[in-house]
Design a protein around this motif. Structure first.
Motif, mmCIF file in Angstrom:
data_model
loop_
_atom_site.group_PDB
_atom_site.id
_atom_site.type_symbol
_atom_site.label_atom_id
_atom_site.label_comp_id
_atom_site.label_asym_id
_atom_site.label_seq_id
_atom_site.Cartn_x
_atom_site.Cartn_y
_atom_site.Cartn_z
ATOM 1 N N GLY A 1 8.240 2.670 3.208
ATOM 2 C CA GLY A 1 8.251 2.017 1.890
ATOM 3 C C GLY A 1 9.578 2.252 1.185
ATOM 4 N N THR A 2 9.973 3.514 1.104
ATOM 5 C CA THR A 2 11.208 3.873 0.397
ATOM 6 C C THR A 2 12.411 3.162 1.017
ATOM 7 O OG1 THR A 2 10.218 6.041 0.123
ATOM 8 C CG2 THR A 2 12.555 5.884 -0.356
ATOM 9 N N SER B 1 12.460 0.517 3.037
ATOM 10 C CA SER B 1 12.379 -0.950 2.952
ATOM 11 C C SER B 1 12.784 -1.453 1.574
ATOM 12 C CB SER B 1 10.959 -1.438 3.255
ATOM 13 O OG SER B 1 10.580 -1.034 4.530
ATOM 14 N N LYS B 2 12.364 -0.714 0.530
ATOM 15 C CA LYS B 2 12.718 -1.130 -0.835
ATOM 16 C C LYS B 2 14.231 -1.118 -1.023
ATOM 17 C CE LYS B 2 8.786 0.417 -3.336
ATOM 18 N NZ LYS B 2 8.223 1.516 -4.088
ATOM 19 N N ILE B 3 14.871 -0.072 -0.525
ATOM 20 C CA ILE B 3 16.338 0.021 -0.674
ATOM 21 C C ILE B 3 17.010 -1.107 0.112
ATOM 22 C CG2 ILE B 3 18.376 1.442 -0.170
ATOM 23 C CD1 ILE B 3 16.557 3.914 -0.594
ATOM 24 N N SER C 1 15.795 -3.935 0.969
ATOM 25 C CA SER C 1 15.534 -5.266 0.401
ATOM 26 C C SER C 1 16.556 -5.573 -0.691
ATOM 27 C CB SER C 1 14.105 -5.373 -0.129
ATOM 28 O OG SER C 1 13.997 -4.773 -1.389
ATOM 29 N N LYS C 2 16.900 -4.552 -1.473
ATOM 30 C CA LYS C 2 17.888 -4.776 -2.555
ATOM 31 C C LYS C 2 19.289 -4.910 -1.975
ATOM 32 C CE LYS C 2 15.067 -3.040 -6.237
ATOM 33 N NZ LYS C 2 14.130 -1.934 -5.971
ATOM 34 N N TYR D 1 10.851 -8.092 -0.066
ATOM 35 C CA TYR D 1 10.126 -6.917 0.450
ATOM 36 C C TYR D 1 8.614 -7.148 0.377
ATOM 37 C CZ TYR D 1 7.981 -2.271 0.253
ATOM 38 O OH TYR D 1 7.158 -1.192 0.461
ATOM 39 N N ASP E 1 5.086 -5.171 1.234
ATOM 40 C CA ASP E 1 4.388 -3.941 1.606
ATOM 41 C C ASP E 1 2.950 -4.337 1.993
ATOM 42 O OD1 ASP E 1 2.912 -1.620 1.634
ATOM 43 O OD2 ASP E 1 3.443 -0.990 -0.406
ATOM 44 N N GLY F 1 8.416 -8.468 -7.716
ATOM 45 C CA GLY F 1 9.285 -7.282 -7.626
ATOM 46 C C GLY F 1 8.524 -6.178 -6.911
ATOM 47 N N ASP F 2 8.474 -5.008 -7.538
ATOM 48 C CA ASP F 2 7.765 -3.878 -6.926
ATOM 49 C C ASP F 2 6.289 -3.836 -7.321
ATOM 50 O OD1 ASP F 2 10.022 -3.098 -5.621
ATOM 51 O OD2 ASP F 2 10.571 -1.538 -7.069
ATOM 52 N N THR G 1 -0.734 -2.241 -9.191
ATOM 53 C CA THR G 1 0.327 -1.431 -8.554
ATOM 54 C C THR G 1 0.002 0.065 -8.549
ATOM 55 O OG1 THR G 1 1.821 -3.072 -9.464
ATOM 56 C CG2 THR G 1 2.833 -1.094 -8.527
#
Ligand code: DC
Length: 216
Positions: free
Chosen positions: A16-17, A19-21, A23-24, A30, A32, A70-71, A81
């Motif tokens: 997760g961590t 992939s988020k980075i 993606s940006k 992204y 999940d 977004g997230d 979330t």
């Protein structure tokens, strides 16, 4: 050609961590997929559905709309979330994700979500079932003790109370269940790039993946 980066791995492996980075930094959408199974588990609890009542859970999923912003993740326009990360949801999500018909519904939603975008999608069966033909396939791993430590830290940050022992028991049970499902089991295959992140920092893992997706 559309870029699909598929990442599988067990709970706490850092998918997760990382992939988020990525993606940006690489301008990717992204997704999940664990959050989608969690959203269904959340509704199952909310409507007091027995987790053995597979038909009702499947009905619930087929009549629900999941979207990401977004997230954040929304199910039927409710922002869930934070609600999907509770210990209650975590304790039932793996058995719920074993329901074959539910997986069919969520896999087709996942393909649809990725339809018009370059994506980074993470879960347990992305490299094998959702996008077996993805150009970039990774299996992210770490030792059980390291994954327990990471999850403990994440939980503390989110205000979720659980001891290291409780997390170890919960992660081990989920690992076992997730690796032994009839459909969509977490598996290692020859065509995934295997990354053991036990002794790597987040940015080292990000760089390893970036080197591959930017060069290949
Ligand atoms: O990634 P996560 O721990 O939030 O996922 C929650 C659960 O959902 C996990 O125990 C396994 C299941 N899952 C799955 O079966 N297939 C996926 N593609 C993603 C998650």
């Amino acid at each position: 050609m559309r870029k699909i980066i598929a990442i599988d791995g067990p709970a706490g492996s850092g998918k997760g961590t990382v992939s988020k980075i990525l993606s940006k930094e690489c301008n990717l959408l992204y997704i999940d997929t664990g959050a989608m199974y969690r959203a269904i588990a959340y509704l199952t609890l909310k409507y007091n559905i027995d987790i053995k009542d597979e038909d009702s859970i499947v009905k619930l999923a087929s009549s629900s709309k999941i979207r990401f912003d977004g997230d954040s993740i929304f199910i039927n326009d409710i922002n869930v979330t934070d609600d999907i990360r509770t210990n209650e949801v975590t304790s039932i999500v793996s058995p719920i994700s074993s329901i074959v018909k539910l997986r069919e519904i969520l896999v087709s939603m996942q393909r649809e979500l990725a339809k018009d975008n370059d994506v980074i999608m993470e879960g347990r069966d992305i490299t094998t079932v959702v996008f077996p033909d993805a150009q970039y396939k990774f299996y992210l791993d770490a030792s059980l003790d390291e994954r327990v430590k990471r999850r403990y830290k994440q939980n503390m940050e989110k205000g979720i109370i659980s001891t290291l022992d409780e997390i170890k028991t919960s992660i081990s049970a989920r690992d076992y269940n997730d690796m032994n499902k009839k459909v969509g089991a977490l598996t290692r295959t020859e065509d995934q790039v295997y990354i053991d992140s036990t002794n790597l920092t987040i940015s080292e893992v990000v760089d390893k993946i970036k080197n591959i997706i930017e060069v290949k």
